[in-house]
Design a protein around this motif. Structure first.
Motif, PDB file in Angstrom:
ATOM      1  N   PHE A  85       0.804  -1.221   0.000  1.00 28.88           N
ATOM      2  CA  PHE A  85       0.000   0.000   0.000  1.00 28.88           C
ATOM      3  C   PHE A  85       0.844   1.283   0.000  1.00 28.88           C
ATOM      4  O   PHE A  85       0.401   2.303  -0.533  1.00 28.88           O
ATOM      5  N   VAL A  86       2.033   1.260   0.591  1.00 30.47           N
ATOM      6  CA  VAL A  86       2.844   2.477   0.636  1.00 30.47           C
ATOM      7  C   VAL A  86       3.147   3.023  -0.756  1.00 30.47           C
ATOM      8  O   VAL A  86       3.056   4.239  -0.973  1.00 30.47           O
ATOM      9  N   PRO A  87       3.509   2.188  -1.755  1.00 26.04           N
ATOM     10  CA  PRO A  87       3.759   2.743  -3.094  1.00 26.04           C
ATOM     11  C   PRO A  87       2.551   3.454  -3.689  1.00 26.04           C
ATOM     12  O   PRO A  87       2.715   4.440  -4.419  1.00 26.04           O
ATOM     13  N   PHE A  88       1.331   2.982  -3.394  1.00 20.55           N
ATOM     14  CA  PHE A  88       0.138   3.673  -3.879  1.00 20.55           C
ATOM     15  C   PHE A  88       0.106   5.100  -3.349  1.00 20.55           C
ATOM     16  O   PHE A  88      -0.137   6.053  -4.100  1.00 20.55           O
ATOM     17  N   PHE A  89       0.336   5.263  -2.057  1.00 19.71           N
ATOM     18  CA  PHE A  89       0.284   6.596  -1.452  1.00 19.71           C
ATOM     19  C   PHE A  89       1.459   7.456  -1.911  1.00 19.71           C
ATOM     20  O   PHE A  89       1.333   8.677  -2.034  1.00 19.71           O
ATOM     21  N   LEU A 212       9.980 -10.187  -1.510  1.00 19.15           N
ATOM     22  CA  LEU A 212       8.758  -9.752  -2.171  1.00 19.15           C
ATOM     23  C   LEU A 212       8.376  -8.328  -1.794  1.00 19.15           C
ATOM     24  O   LEU A 212       7.638  -7.671  -2.524  1.00 19.15           O
ATOM     25  N   VAL A 213       8.884  -7.836  -0.643  1.00 22.26           N
ATOM     26  CA  VAL A 213       8.577  -6.474  -0.230  1.00 22.26           C
ATOM     27  C   VAL A 213       8.987  -5.481  -1.310  1.00 22.26           C
ATOM     28  O   VAL A 213       8.266  -4.541  -1.637  1.00 22.26           O
ATOM     29  N   SER A 214      10.183  -5.659  -1.870  1.00 28.86           N
ATOM     30  CA  SER A 214      10.696  -4.686  -2.828  1.00 28.86           C
ATOM     31  C   SER A 214      10.022  -4.782  -4.186  1.00 28.86           C
ATOM     32  O   SER A 214      10.094  -3.850  -4.981  1.00 28.86           O
ATOM     33  N   LEU A 215       9.352  -5.905  -4.474  1.00 29.28           N
ATOM     34  CA  LEU A 215       8.724  -6.062  -5.782  1.00 29.28           C
ATOM     35  C   LEU A 215       7.560  -5.108  -5.970  1.00 29.28           C
ATOM     36  O   LEU A 215       7.322  -4.602  -7.074  1.00 29.28           O
ATOM     37  N   PHE A 216       6.810  -4.816  -4.920  1.00 35.07           N
ATOM     38  CA  PHE A 216       5.628  -3.972  -5.033  1.00 35.07           C
ATOM     39  C   PHE A 216       5.975  -2.506  -5.280  1.00 35.07           C
ATOM     40  O   PHE A 216       5.141  -1.728  -5.742  1.00 35.07           O
ATOM     41  N   ILE A 217       7.218  -2.120  -4.952  1.00 35.22           N
ATOM     42  CA  ILE A 217       7.600  -0.710  -5.033  1.00 35.22           C
ATOM     43  C   ILE A 217       7.812  -0.258  -6.470  1.00 35.22           C
ATOM     44  O   ILE A 217       7.689   0.913  -6.796  1.00 35.22           O
ATOM     45  N   ARG A 218       8.089  -1.201  -7.368  1.00 38.32           N
ATOM     46  CA  ARG A 218       8.693  -0.844  -8.647  1.00 38.32           C
ATOM     47  C   ARG A 218       7.719  -0.664  -9.808  1.00 38.32           C
ATOM     48  O   ARG A 218       8.133  -0.300 -10.902  1.00 38.32           O
TER      49      ARG A 218
END
Length: 269
Positions: A85-89, A212-218
């Motif tokens: 959710f952080v990358p969305f914000f 997997l944490v870093s995958l959502f950021i990109r």
């Protein structure tokens, strides 16, 4: 400080060997039967699995630590919720800043409604995990832990340099010129990506190596700060590797290393 330079060098050699062999045979051979050419949109991505293959070889035959826990999937759910959710914000904050300051104007021109596109994008993140995993399992899962004894900043800088030049063949193909690829690498892509790497390194350590944490950021920035979302506007300013994003990421990095870490150190026993 135990830095296993031998493993770092051998791993980097294999990561380059596998990916560059694939990319350069496509670049130099110009064979229409090459997977790079007959897999529209996904051909270049096959080369992204080079770091993963290198990590598999290292874990099995050279460093021999095996594969147990190397993916880091067994972690509390909140770790993944934060990563998702952080990358969305973050991207939303970029868009709001651009609109309020007049730096850029977000315009959704697709036939699919914006809300529907957001939901689809949220789902596509999971579908694209296998492509990102090829890089993350190698860079973050294998190489980063061997560089972290140098410290987060130094280790990430070295990782960023290795990663940046590893991308050079595919950047050259995208720019249709080696020199333009080098320019993109040194000018626009690398500073922004390095800031991302510093942020990801913080998250990696905080959440005990959850790859997997870093995958959502990109992924989100490529969709909602792209040239499609900002038609006719300079991506060097509003894009996901543009100046505004770089400033935002730099503020996060500075806050983490020069403010938060100092306060924690000063409040210690």
């Amino acid at each position: 400080m135990n830095i296993k330079w031998r493993e770092i060098l051998i791993y980097s050699f294999f990561a380059y060997l596998f990916s560059w062999t694939y990319w350069l045979t496509a670049l130099l051979g110009k064979n229409p039967a090459h997977p790079f050419n007959w897999l529209p949109g996904y051909g270049p991505s096959i080369g992204m699995f080079g770091p993963m293959l290198a990590a598999v070889i290292m874990r099995r035959f050279i460093s021999k630590e095996g594969f147990k826990g190397s993916v880091g999937v067994s972690r509390p759910f909140r770790f993944y919720a934060i990563a998702y959710f952080v990358p969305f914000f973050f991207v939303l904050a970029l868009i709001i800043f651009n609109e309020v300051t007049g730096t850029g104007h977000f315009e959704w021109t697709h036939a699919t409604p914006l809300l529907t596109s957001i939901l689809v994008t949220a789902g596509l993140v999971f579908l694209l995990l296998p492509l990102s995993f090829g890089e993350e399992y190698g860079w973050r899962g294998y190489l980063l832990p061997r560089l972290l004894p140098l410290g987060e900043i130094k280790g990430t800088l070295i990782l960023g340099i290795i990663w940046a030049f590893w991308h050079l063949p595919v950047l050259s193909m995208a720019q249709e010129s080696l020199w333009l690829g080098c320019s993109n690498l040194s000018g626009r892509s690398y500073p922004g990506s390095l800031s991302v790497y510093l942020v990801i390194s913080c998250i990696w350590r905080k959440y005990s190596g959850v790859i997997l944490v870093s995958l959502f950021i990109r992924y989100l920035g490529d969709t909602f700060t792209s040239a499609v979302a900002y038609p006719g506007q300079k991506q060097l300013l509003v894009g996901d590797t543009g100046l505004i994003c770089l400033i935002f990421l730099s503020l996060i990095v500075v806050s983490k290393y020069l403010i938060f870490d100092v306060r924690v150190k000063n409040s210690g026993p």
